[in-house]
Design an enzyme around this catalytic site. Structure first.
Site, mmCIF file in Angstrom:
data_model
loop_
_atom_site.group_PDB
_atom_site.id
_atom_site.type_symbol
_atom_site.label_atom_id
_atom_site.label_comp_id
_atom_site.label_asym_id
_atom_site.label_seq_id
_atom_site.Cartn_x
_atom_site.Cartn_y
_atom_site.Cartn_z
ATOM 1 N N ALA A 17 54.654 -1.982 -6.947
ATOM 2 C CA ALA A 17 54.662 -3.250 -6.221
ATOM 3 C C ALA A 17 56.001 -3.473 -5.524
ATOM 4 O O ALA A 17 56.050 -3.855 -4.346
ATOM 5 C CB ALA A 17 54.362 -4.402 -7.179
ATOM 6 N N ARG A 45 52.322 -9.305 -17.455
ATOM 7 C CA ARG A 45 52.528 -9.912 -18.773
ATOM 8 C C ARG A 45 53.861 -10.664 -18.856
ATOM 9 O O ARG A 45 54.017 -11.579 -19.659
ATOM 10 C CB ARG A 45 52.474 -8.837 -19.859
ATOM 11 C CG ARG A 45 51.093 -8.204 -20.018
ATOM 12 C CD ARG A 45 51.074 -7.216 -21.173
ATOM 13 N NE ARG A 45 51.259 -7.895 -22.457
ATOM 14 C CZ ARG A 45 50.264 -8.349 -23.211
ATOM 15 N NH1 ARG A 45 49.012 -8.223 -22.804
ATOM 16 N NH2 ARG A 45 50.503 -8.929 -24.361
ATOM 17 N N VAL A 85 45.286 -9.437 -19.329
ATOM 18 C CA VAL A 85 44.014 -9.060 -18.690
ATOM 19 C C VAL A 85 42.814 -9.254 -19.612
ATOM 20 O O VAL A 85 41.668 -9.260 -19.141
ATOM 21 C CB VAL A 85 44.058 -7.596 -18.183
ATOM 22 C CG1 VAL A 85 45.113 -7.421 -17.116
ATOM 23 C CG2 VAL A 85 44.256 -6.618 -19.331
ATOM 24 N N LYS A 147 44.920 5.480 -7.466
ATOM 25 C CA LYS A 147 44.607 6.701 -8.204
ATOM 26 C C LYS A 147 45.475 6.732 -9.462
ATOM 27 O O LYS A 147 46.513 6.059 -9.493
ATOM 28 C CB LYS A 147 44.838 7.933 -7.329
ATOM 29 C CG LYS A 147 46.282 8.424 -7.230
ATOM 30 C CD LYS A 147 46.343 9.721 -6.445
ATOM 31 C CE LYS A 147 47.682 10.382 -6.574
ATOM 32 N NZ LYS A 147 47.941 11.010 -7.865
ATOM 33 N N LYS A 181 49.213 8.577 6.013
ATOM 34 C CA LYS A 181 50.293 9.234 6.754
ATOM 35 C C LYS A 181 49.866 9.486 8.197
ATOM 36 O O LYS A 181 48.730 9.854 8.487
ATOM 37 C CB LYS A 181 50.696 10.541 6.067
ATOM 38 C CG LYS A 181 51.409 10.313 4.740
ATOM 39 C CD LYS A 181 51.906 11.602 4.143
ATOM 40 C CE LYS A 181 52.632 11.343 2.829
ATOM 41 N NZ LYS A 181 53.871 10.572 3.009
ATOM 42 N N GLU A 215 56.580 20.656 -3.455
ATOM 43 C CA GLU A 215 57.609 19.722 -3.902
ATOM 44 C C GLU A 215 58.781 20.505 -4.469
ATOM 45 O O GLU A 215 58.585 21.427 -5.263
ATOM 46 C CB GLU A 215 57.056 18.778 -4.971
ATOM 47 C CG GLU A 215 55.934 17.876 -4.490
ATOM 48 C CD GLU A 215 55.503 16.909 -5.570
ATOM 49 O OE1 GLU A 215 56.356 16.109 -6.020
ATOM 50 O OE2 GLU A 215 54.336 16.965 -5.981
ATOM 51 N N ASP A 234 46.332 16.038 -10.461
ATOM 52 C CA ASP A 234 47.296 15.170 -9.788
ATOM 53 C C ASP A 234 47.243 15.301 -8.272
ATOM 54 O O ASP A 234 47.440 14.321 -7.554
ATOM 55 C CB ASP A 234 48.711 15.494 -10.290
ATOM 56 C CG ASP A 234 49.728 14.443 -9.887
ATOM 57 O OD1 ASP A 234 49.425 13.241 -10.027
ATOM 58 O OD2 ASP A 234 50.820 14.817 -9.428
ATOM 59 N N HIS A 239 44.257 14.409 -2.973
ATOM 60 C CA HIS A 239 44.947 14.698 -1.712
ATOM 61 C C HIS A 239 44.397 15.944 -1.016
ATOM 62 O O HIS A 239 44.080 15.922 0.179
ATOM 63 C CB HIS A 239 46.445 14.895 -1.956
ATOM 64 C CG HIS A 239 47.118 13.757 -2.648
ATOM 65 N ND1 HIS A 239 46.763 12.447 -2.442
ATOM 66 C CD2 HIS A 239 48.148 13.722 -3.539
ATOM 67 C CE1 HIS A 239 47.535 11.662 -3.176
ATOM 68 N NE2 HIS A 239 48.370 12.415 -3.851
ATOM 69 N N LYS A 344 60.569 21.124 0.047
ATOM 70 C CA LYS A 344 59.563 20.061 0.123
ATOM 71 C C LYS A 344 58.852 20.141 1.465
ATOM 72 O O LYS A 344 59.489 20.288 2.508
ATOM 73 C CB LYS A 344 60.225 18.687 -0.023
ATOM 74 C CG LYS A 344 59.280 17.493 0.145
ATOM 75 C CD LYS A 344 60.061 16.190 0.065
ATOM 76 C CE LYS A 344 59.176 14.987 0.360
ATOM 77 N NZ LYS A 344 58.165 14.754 -0.676
#
Length: 495
Positions: A17, A45, A85, A147, A181, A215, A234, A239, A344
């Site tokens: 966030a 919380r 929640v 995700k 992107k 990466e 992952d 992706h 990368k």
């Protein structure tokens, strides 16, 4: 046009966030897509006050704001509610706050919910949103979920059923930030706005397609999470396969969300399911050991914090997908993704078939490269005559890179995707049919690996993965186009 909406973020105190959502909402505010008639309710919380929440928002956007006053004015639209929640009373309070803000900001009962929390809470939240009449059928009601969407087909299906008890499929936006992107979205333009590509974008002219997500970093502080996930879950289930669908889809009848989504779904349904023996041959896994890049020594994956010292989790995976369609039947879509690699970068290489030569020497294949990150752009390699008296051929590159000014002005992925949700554009989001098809194939690979049906190769930190990844392409008469490790070794930057 400015959107009228009340946005509710579950997990408002989290890192995502602060780093992505608040800056993205602020850019939409700066561009006029959010103006007077919006408010954001943050829930978590922690017992924050509205004033403290505003200060968190201001801190996250201060570098983007024209002035402190502008940042504070934007943050004044943010409200906070401490929230459990599982507590129905908290949802009743949330409904009351939403009603007050809807009236204050004249939001026309439009609601956007963003679940920036662990997936195990998604079903609980969705159930309470319905039972406490927060989702009431007034205005538009849309849900964004992060995700991972499940850890296999069974968990994804259960999660989907829980969400569908409250929301329709058309209201659910499963976000994959890679699809926001700029260059990934430009694939449509490259393919369908250029006759020279669209007419040869098929099995008659394309030899193979290569997708690389590389990466340089290791798992960093995510060791505990990553050791339960691995590269296949992952990066490949979402992706990689989403990008593959954009490359392999047929031309939609029109540039509308429904037509584009329909063609993408066809790709997922046409994914070839290998035999067990083909699974062993076509998909490999690896794990990085220690190595040195640019004089910096890196530890092995098993030595990383919060990682099982005997872990068999893959930090690299490579393989070949096939799409059983008239357009691409028989063409391998190679992929590789891994951590602690040489450099990368996210690249797509479209390798065209080699021509028969009339010049007495073999011709290099034409290759279209799409650069997605860290630079954006594309290049096309063509054979041409070398300068000089002799008639010698060599590949030349037509190269385009988006300049820094244009890149800086383009929307960030989350900004673009939230904008799409506000405008009910689901083009760049995953439909359940896509998620379902991808998990069914990924589950078969995971099952093979869990039963130790395929070796776990190691690779040195700084390389471009284990030798088995290179051997895989050789079996198909191909080789990886992007090999930055060769240059690094020549320059003495790898040991």
């Amino acid at each position: 046009m400015s959107s009228k909406v009340i946005v509710t973020i579950f997990g408002a105190s989290g890192d995502l966030a602060k780093r992505k959502l608040y800056p993205s909402l602020f850019r939409l505010y700066q561009s006029g897509n959010l103006s007077k008639h919006f408010a954001v309710i943050g829930t978590a919380r922690r017992p924050w006050s509205k004033e403290y929440f505003e200060s968190v928002v201001v801190e996250s956007i201060l570098d983007l704001a024209d002035s402190t006053e502008q940042a504070q004015e934007f943050a004044s639209h943010f409200y906070y509610q401490s929230h459990d929640v599982n507590d129905s009373e908290h949802y009743i309070a949330l409904r009351q706050l939403q009603a007050e803000l809807n009236e204050k900001y004249q939001a026309e009962h439009n609601k956007l919910f963003f679940l920036s929390m662990a997936p195990q809470f998604f079903g609980t939240i969705a159930k309470h949103l319905k039972s406490e009449n927060i989702v009431d059928g007034k205005g538009f009601e849309r849900l964004i979920v992060e995700k991972p969407f499940g850890t296999d087909y069974a968990t994804a299906s259960k999660l989907n059923d829980e969400l569908l008890a409250t929301f329709d499929e058309e209201q659910i936006f499963r976000i994959d930030h890679y699809l926001g992107k700029e260059m990934i979205q430009s694939i449509f333009a490259v393919r369908f706005a250029n006759l020279i590509f669209e007419n040869v974008w098929n099995k008659d002219f394309i030899d193979n397609v290569q997708i690389t997500f590389a990466e340089r970093l290791g798992v960093e502080e995510r060791g505990g999470y990553y050791d339960q996930s691995g590269a296949l879950r992952d990066m490949v289930q979402n992706h990689t396969l989403q990008l593959l669908s954009l490359l392999a889809m047929d031309k939609p009848a029109s540039f509308t969300k429904d037509e584009i989504r329909a063609e993408k779904i066809k790709v997922f349904k046409n994914l070839y399911h290998p035999t067990d023996e083909e699974l062993k041959e076509h998909f490999i896994r690896g794990q990085y050991r220690s190595g040195k890049i640019d004089g910096m020594k890196y530890i092995s994956y098993r030595s990383e914090p919060n990682v099982n010292p005997e872990s068999t989790t893959e930090t690299f995976t490579s393989g070949a997908f096939f799409v059983d369609s008239d357009r691409f039947r028989g063409v391998p879509f190679f992929f590789r993704t891994g951590k602690r690699l040489t450099e990368k970068g996210t690249h797509v290489n479209i390798v065209f078939k080699q021509m028969d030569s009339i010049f007495g020497e073999p011709l290099a294949p034409n290759i279209l490269t799409i650069y997605i990150q860290p630079t954006e752009g594309f290049s096309l390699s063509l054979n041409g005559k070398q300068v000089g008296e002799e008639f010698n051929l060599a590949p030349n590159s037509l190269d385009y890179r988006t300049d820094a000014t244009a890149t800086g002005a383009s929307p960030e992925p989350y900004e673009k995707l939230i904008y799409d949700v506000l405008n009910n554009n689901s083009t760049n989001f995953s439909h359940w049919d896509e998620v379902c098809a991808s998990w069914k194939l990924i589950d078969r690979i995971e099952k093979l690996w869990a039963e130790n049906g395929a070796p776990l190769h190691d690779y040195k930190a700084g390389s471009m993965g284990p030798q088995a990844s290179f051997d895989l392409l050789e079996k198909f008469g191909a080789k990886w186009t992007w090999q930055p490790d060769i240059t690094y070794r020549q320059d003495g930057r790898l040991e």
